[in-house]
Design a protein around this motif. Structure first.
Motif, short mmCIF file in Angstrom:
data_model
loop_
_atom_site.label_atom_id
_atom_site.label_comp_id
_atom_site.label_asym_id
_atom_site.label_seq_id
_atom_site.Cartn_x
_atom_site.Cartn_y
_atom_site.Cartn_z
N SER A 112 0.59 -1.40 0.07
CA SER A 112 0.32 0.33 0.01
C SER A 112 0.59 1.80 -0.31
CB SER A 112 -1.07 -0.06 1.65
OG SER A 112 -0.17 -0.08 2.37
N ILE A 113 0.40 2.23 -0.31
CA ILE A 113 0.75 3.66 0.04
C ILE A 113 1.45 3.75 1.16
CG2 ILE A 113 -0.77 5.03 0.47
CD1 ILE A 113 1.80 5.17 -2.61
N GLU A 114 1.16 3.66 2.65
CA GLU A 114 1.60 3.76 3.73
C GLU A 114 3.43 4.18 3.23
OE1 GLU A 114 -1.82 2.53 5.14
OE2 GLU A 114 -0.18 1.21 4.16
N ASN A 120 8.70 -0.17 1.14
CA ASN A 120 7.49 -0.41 0.06
C ASN A 120 7.97 -1.13 -0.81
OD1 ASN A 120 5.67 0.97 1.83
ND2 ASN A 120 5.11 2.45 0.67
N ALA A 152 4.26 0.34 -4.14
CA ALA A 152 2.63 0.58 -4.23
C ALA A 152 2.47 1.04 -6.00
CB ALA A 152 2.91 2.00 -3.45
N PRO A 155 -1.05 -0.30 -7.32
CA PRO A 155 -3.08 -0.69 -6.69
C PRO A 155 -4.14 -0.66 -7.69
CG PRO A 155 -2.65 2.01 -6.99
CD PRO A 155 -1.22 1.33 -7.66
N ASN A 159 -6.35 3.56 -2.41
CA ASN A 159 -5.44 3.94 -0.78
C ASN A 159 -6.43 5.17 -0.12
OD1 ASN A 159 -2.99 2.05 -1.09
ND2 ASN A 159 -2.71 3.11 -3.09
N ARG A 165 -6.22 0.05 0.89
CA ARG A 165 -5.23 0.27 1.37
C ARG A 165 -4.82 -1.69 1.93
NH1 ARG A 165 -5.70 5.15 3.76
NH2 ARG A 165 -6.34 4.00 5.50
N ASN A 168 -4.58 -3.45 -1.34
CA ASN A 168 -3.15 -3.67 -2.45
C ASN A 168 -1.82 -3.88 -1.33
OD1 ASN A 168 -4.67 -1.45 -3.79
ND2 ASN A 168 -4.24 0.22 -3.21
#
Length: 177
Positions: A112-114, A120, A152, A155, A159, A165, A168
């Motif tokens: 995911s984008i975090e 990532n 990321a 996806p 997100n 998320r 993903n």
């Protein structure tokens, strides 16, 4: 003091006697030998050949084609460790992969984008490696599995919300033949 020493000495001797008594080995009875059987000479008998058995034509085994429509393996936040709920999916994948030993697969790891881009990317590779290790332990040849990490970058859901998320954080399977 003399009385104490005497009673202590008697106690040690009694303990020694009890120990010796319990440590004695018991004699094991010898096993009886089986009786010797005398050889009996067979009387000549007329040998009748068995009746011929009709062979039934067995149908050729139907070769099952593998079903490569796999669901994605999902992961927890910031983790490359397989969830126990993934084991059933991975076992089904291994079973299908074994049907065609020549098939090659690409394991695409995603996150995911975090987190940072480099974290990532590393996490997505770790996730693909976790799945690869599981499949190798299930009997799939390592040469048939290739991994790629996308971080990321690709996806499948937005997100913006936790639901997206969570979708993903995955490993996808692709047949490369």
């Amino acid at each position: 003091m003399k009385i104490l020493r005497t009673s202590l000495l008697l106690a040690v001797f009694a303990l020694f006697a009890i120990t010796l008594q319990s440590c004695k080995t018991r004699k094991v009875a010898a096993k009886p030998t089986p009786p010797v059987q005398k050889e009996v000479t067979p009387v000549e008998e007329k040998v009748v050949p068995p009746a011929p058995v009709e062979k039934k034509a067995e149908p050729a085994p139907v070769e099952e084609k593998p079903d490569y429509t796999f669901t994605n393996v999902l992961f927890e936040f910031d983790s490359g460790v397989l969830k126990t709920s993934s084991f059933e999916v991975l076992d089904k994948m291994a079973k299908e992969m074994k049907k065609d030993p020549s098939a090659k697969f690409v394991l695409n790891g995603h996150s995911s984008i975090e987190g940072s881009v480099s974290h990532n990317m590393s996490l997505s590779v770790d996730r693909a490696n976790s799945v690869k290790s599981y499949l190798i332990n299930a009997g799939i040849p390592a040469a048939n599995l290739t991994i790629k990490g996308y971080g990321a970058a690709q996806p499948v859901a937005s997100n913006d919300a936790e639901e997206g998320r969570a979708k993903n954080r995955r490993v996808e399977f692709q047949v490369s033949r």
